[in-house]
Design an enzyme around this catalytic site. Structure first.
Site, short mmCIF file in Angstrom:
data_model
loop_
_atom_site.label_atom_id
_atom_site.label_comp_id
_atom_site.label_asym_id
_atom_site.label_seq_id
_atom_site.Cartn_x
_atom_site.Cartn_y
_atom_site.Cartn_z
N GLU A 24 0.82 -1.21 0.00
CA GLU A 24 0.00 0.00 0.00
C GLU A 24 0.86 1.26 0.00
O GLU A 24 0.50 2.26 -0.64
CB GLU A 24 -0.93 0.00 1.21
N LYS A 75 -3.81 -10.32 -14.16
CA LYS A 75 -2.41 -10.31 -14.59
C LYS A 75 -1.95 -11.75 -14.77
O LYS A 75 -2.13 -12.59 -13.87
CB LYS A 75 -1.55 -9.59 -13.55
N GLY A 95 7.93 -5.33 -7.02
CA GLY A 95 7.29 -4.02 -7.04
C GLY A 95 6.53 -3.71 -8.31
O GLY A 95 5.86 -2.68 -8.39
N ASP A 120 2.61 -3.38 -7.77
CA ASP A 120 2.19 -2.13 -7.13
C ASP A 120 2.37 -0.95 -8.07
O ASP A 120 1.55 -0.03 -8.09
CB ASP A 120 3.02 -1.91 -5.86
N ASP A 122 11.64 -1.08 -4.52
CA ASP A 122 10.25 -1.02 -4.96
C ASP A 122 9.84 0.37 -5.42
O ASP A 122 8.87 0.51 -6.18
CB ASP A 122 9.32 -1.43 -3.80
#
Length: 328
Positions: free
Chosen positions: A46, A234, A263, A266, A302
């Protein structure tokens, strides 16, 4: 006023909630067990999305908890430096900030070690978060990780979803399955029911199969029939398929040199959500998401590769329109 919502000027456009950890990243190419030098950074599904959206020009609030320790100081200073609103972050007096150690490699498997049991983030609960949403908030982004940290964070996740739905705030949800947090049965019991509470679900094909017991294609139809507006799946080849009321669109991954794949999911979420918030058509939104992901996998941590709007647009022009890649 709706419970859990406050009226303030300059309200955040986006709210996220979850655990941000101190990341210790081994020197590139060296297995974790052999590494002697580490780079410090911040990681968390998040918080990655929060930073990604903030760099792309959106006002973002991150809800979380850190320990009263140097790792917590690093997390807070990093988030604040990125312009993320941390006004709903609590500092726990005794529980520690979570720690993540991993190595970095472009092609072989990556070893990830979490030290998050009993962390400050796992103590989060509805009663510990004051007015998480504000008038003017347009999007709540959550992942299954937060719901799986503890019983109290599961309650908090449901509380936030209820508050967003009562307020008409769009909810995006990425299950982000981490097998070290629980068994498949536990993931199905805790996270599976949350999928149909979202407006937009972003999930790997394997995650949908685990959480629904159906193959990805059937799961998409089930979620859409259950009221989910859009589903992004995905696939292992790194392509992404968006299905919504306007139809189905497919976006292949861009062929870039991968330095570290961690990463990417995200980053994809941040790119897609930014595009949707700006009213970009779905096809372009998917391509922007793939562009942001392509930028992130070319760097190690990330968050290092997360772009500004100008950097995103320049990369998009190169990857999609084959414009000159060198910015002179």
């Amino acid at each position: 006023m709706t419970p859990g919502v406050e009226e303030i000027s300059g309200a955040p456009e986006v709210v996220t909630c979850g655990e941000a950890m101190l990341l210790l990243l081994a020197e590139p190419g060296v297995p974790l067990a052999r590494a002697r030098r580490f780079t410090g950074s911040v990681a968390g599904a998040e918080s990655n999305v929060a930073i990604g959206l903030a760099r792309l020009g959106h006002s973002v609030r991150w809800i979380g908890s850190v320990g009263a320790d140097p790792a917590g100081d690093t997390v807070l200073s990093t988030m604040r430096a990125e312009g993320v609103d941390t006004s709903r972050v609590t500092v726990h007096p005794t529980a520690p900030t979570g720690l993540l150690l991993r190595d970095s490699h472009a092609t072989r498997g990556i070893d990830v070690q979490y030290h998050r049991a009993g962390s400050a983030a796992s103590t989060l609960a509805p009663e510990s978060v004051h007015a998480p949403l504000s008038s003017g908030t347009r999007l709540l982004h959550l992942t299954g990780i937060t719901a799986m940290l503890s019983d109290s964070t599961h309650r908090l996740t449901r509380y936030l979803i209820d508050a967003a739905r009562d307020r008409g705030v769009m909810i995006s949800f990425d299950p982000n399955v981490r097998h070290k947090l629980g068994t498949p049965d536990r993931w199905r019991a805790v996270v599976g029911p949350l999928l149909t509470r979202a407006d937009l679900v972003l999930a790997g094909a394997d995650e949908l199969e685990l959480l629904t017991g159906q193959d990805a294609e059937r799961a998409v139809h089930t979620l859409r029939d259950g009221g989910v507006d859009g589903v992004v799946v995905k696939y292992p080849d790194k392509s992404a398929v968006l299905t919504n009321a306007a139809g189905t669109r497919t976006q292949p991954a861009f062929p870039v040199s991968v330095t570290d794949p961690v990463g990417a999911g995200d980053a994809f979420a941040a790119g897609l959500l930014s595009a949707l918030l700006r009213g970009v058509p779905p096809g372009r939104a998917l391509a922007e998401a793939a562009t942001v992901a392509a930028l992130v996998v070319q760097s190690t941590t990330d968050i290092d590769g997360l772009p500004t709007p100008a950097q995103r647009d320049r990369a998009f022009a190169h990857l999609v329109d084959h414009a000159e890649s060198v910015h002179r």
